[in-house]
Design a protein around this motif. Structure first.
Motif: not given
Lengths: 145, 143
Positions: A91-94, B74-77
């Protein structure tokens, strides 16, 4: 059976460091084409030096992609991956870029499971070069719901 | 000495909408370049193909691509990207941090990009968001 986290993972569990192949000029060219990031500091020695860099540096996002791959191998497996969270949805990656990666550098990535909650797992990862310097840190959040 | 230029007034600037086609070939080439396994959906950082909005905003402020370094990403998916999707995205400059000193300085540009996909002609799906912190190093005396 109650719907609790069906993982045996525990906070603090070690994610072992695994090395990626040494960074090459050809790889940076392939990454530029695949990502669309044609910044010449990743391709052209003269431009890199004119920009005040010691030489060609790798795209930060290349290391970020390696960290993401390490996270996905840990969670979903494949090849030598652990596959510890087959149902986990990322759901999230940073990523945070701490120091530069140069041609010939060998990046290894590993880390720890930071938190295990009912419906969420957080893992912390580090990318290190062959000197043991941390070039990039990463955090991946997986949902189990 | 003249007063240094501040870029904070540009916060809120929004790029044009851009589009990229997600194909099996592009996913495979990306996976190969980074040493990732192809898991059928695009890998987590594949959204980096959608950075034209960031580059457009910085180019307009006078910073060409060669001057840009990456500080954080940063990513949210939402919906994972798959081959056949059309990816649409727009970027907004959300924060500018200026750190100047005698030997130059640094400016951090924080940008947020929203990604949507069109799949099979239906309504657009939310694919996620990117928050990008890019860094420009200033030479001594440079505004």
């Amino acid at each position: 059976m109650s719907h609790v986290t069906n993982t045996t993972l525990k906070a603090g569990e070690v994610i072992e460091f695994r090395a990626f192949p040494a960074v090459t000029r050809e790889q940076l060219k392939a990454y530029a084409e695949a990502s669309g990031d044609f910044n010449p500091i990743h391709q052209d020695e003269e431009v890199a030096k004119a920009m005040g860099l010691p030489g060609i540096i790798a795209h930060g996002m290349l290391t970020s992609a390696m960290i993401a791959e390490r996270a996905m191998a840990f969670a979903h497996g494949g090849g030598e991956g652990e596959g510890k969270l087959p149902e986990g949805k990322l759901i999230a990656f940073q990523s945070r870029f701490k120091s530069m990666t140069f041609l010939g550098d060998v990046i290894s990535i590993g880390g720890t499971v930071k938190a295990v909650k009912d419906e969420e797992i957080v893992i912390d990862l580090q990318a290190r070069n062959q000197k043991g310097e941390v070039t990039t840190t990463g955090e991946a959040r997986f949902s189990l719901s | 000495m003249s007063e240094p230029v501040s870029y904070k007034g540009h916060v809120g600037t929004t790029s044009a909408e851009f589009r990229e086609s997600v194909t099996a070939g592009r996913i495979a080439a990306f996976c190969k370049a980074v040493g990732a396994r192809d898991r059928g959906v695009a890998p987590p950082t594949f959204m980096t193909i959608g950075r034209a909005g960031e580059f457009e905003i910085l180019e307009k402020l006078g910073f060409p691509l060669k001057r840009i370094l990456h500080a954080e990403q940063a990513y949210t998916y939402g919906e994972p990207l798959r081959a056949g999707d059309e990816l649409y995205y727009t970027t907004t400059l959300t924060q500018v941090l200026e750190k100047r000193g005698g030997s130059g300085g640094m400016i951090f540009f924080v940008m947020e990009t929203t990604f949507e996909i069109s799949r099979g002609g239906g309504d657009r799906l939310q694919a996620g968001m990117a928050k990008t912190n890019l860094l420009v190093r200033l030479a001594a005396g440079e505004a």
